[in-house]
Design an enzyme around this catalytic site. Sequence first.
Site, short mmCIF file in Angstrom:
data_model
loop_
_atom_site.label_atom_id
_atom_site.label_comp_id
_atom_site.label_asym_id
_atom_site.label_seq_id
_atom_site.Cartn_x
_atom_site.Cartn_y
_atom_site.Cartn_z
CE LYS A 1 -3.96 1.85 2.66
NZ LYS A 1 -4.83 1.63 3.83
CB SER B 1 -8.14 3.49 2.75
OG SER B 1 -7.29 2.93 3.74
CB SER C 1 -8.35 0.51 5.59
OG SER C 1 -9.12 1.66 5.45
N1 GLN Z 1 -13.07 3.80 6.26
C1 GLN Z 1 -12.54 4.25 7.52
C2 GLN Z 1 -12.20 5.71 7.41
O1 GLN Z 1 -12.55 6.28 6.45
C3 GLN Z 1 -11.35 3.43 7.89
C4 GLN Z 1 -10.13 3.79 7.15
C5 GLN Z 1 -8.96 2.95 7.49
O2 GLN Z 1 -9.10 1.90 8.13
N2 GLN Z 1 -7.80 3.43 7.12
O3 GLN Z 1 -11.62 6.29 8.25
#
Ligand code: GLN
Length: 481
Positions: free
Chosen positions: A79, A154, A178
Amino acid sequence: MDIANLPIRKLNTLFNKKDLKPSELYSKIFDNAVGSEASLHAHLTLFEEENIKKAKESDGRFEKGTAQSLLDGIPLAIKDNINIKGYKTTCSSKMLSNYTSPYDATVIKKLKESEALFTGKTNLDEFAMGSSTENSAFGLTKNPWDTDFVPGGSSGGSAASVGARSSIAALGSDTGGSIRQPASFCGLVGFKPTYGTVSRYGLIAFASSLDQIGPITKTVDDSRILFSAISGQDSRDATSIANDQVDIPSDKTAKIGVIKELMEDGISDEARNEVSKVIETLKTSGYEVKEISIPIIKLAISIYYLIAPAECSANLARFDGVRYGLRIDGNTSYEMMENTRAEGFGKEVKRRILLGTYALSAGYYDEYYGKALQARKEMIDEFTRAFNEVDYLISPTTPTQAFKAGEKTSNPLEMYMSDLCTIPANLAGLPAISIPTGVTNDNLPLGVQIMSRALSDESLLNFSEIIEKEIQFDQQPKGWV
Ligand code: GLN
């Protein structure tokens, strides 16, 4: 047999038996990545030249019989919020579009010691804020099962890469889901380890008390192999802890709890059915399964959207045009900072910084941030009580299957709801895994989530593997290999 479909242990056996060379695997994986990139956009960068050389070195080790590690010659996608020295780490933000990492993240250092190959850097929601990989400054990623749908976020690029067999496995980061949510949307295993067991050094911070690096893989065993390679205490991360595992039963003496609040309103029938299917399988095999109530879970999203933005507003203060990445000039230093931040950050990141700054401001601190911390403590206590009764907690990973690209972009609150089931594990620091269990009527995959007490990651993986074997989910997206 398609080699890109094989799990890590099997590939290692083929390498050892000289039935397959790491360079042959790499060339197949690279072709898959290049072939799918135009339709999926899973990657921001693909590394080729260096890998051809590294894969050949790996060939040499297997020829001589000196290869030591299960990950030797295994192509992994990373990532793009994890630093690899000498390559760009953009966090999918304009702010860091020209930032080249001067050092390796600890996880990268460890994977280099394991002689793994890095296929490239994967797309994400800007600074890991989002649930669909649509918040990237460099274009959205699509779901390999159906390109009308999002891959989740994400870590959507990592999930799409493994899904399309453009890497054997990948690393993501999980602050509120994410890793697990995109794994569920793409028919993969996604594992968020116990907070602190994997060093965050070199992971660009979003919300430091929640962020955790972990694997996205095709099988539970692949997640186990990656977790074992990347975990361990690190003096460079003050929140990292020794990976001293506690053993809990994974055989039929294990007690399973189904989280009541995550089987009610807001969860689709399809997601609930996947959990019911797993429960039936477990019961048939002789496991004791009962309902467990964790009432504060209903508040998880509210707690998270105070704590995560508060921490992000502090962490992202460093992007000021002085030290890293983008700088847009102005007449004064303040104007320069203002211009840089206005231009460098996308809409969702700005929304979070504003929310977090507000929650932390004098006069509101106790009312918002302080309350959220209290509620977080209560959540930890409720989980502790639950784990006095059962060994594992099961729930859907996501309330629904993947949604269509564009469907939720204009409604952030609706987007936030897709992390309903995953956020609690981050708030409580617990290990949690999503394993794929079925496909919906739209032929999109869905998974179930299993959580266990802190530092029982290995038992959790063992238990998940039992479910994996029982359920035998063996479907994959078509048309990529
Ligand atoms: N979707 C969640 C957010 O928008 C989690 C994001 C993540 O785990 N990095 O914060």
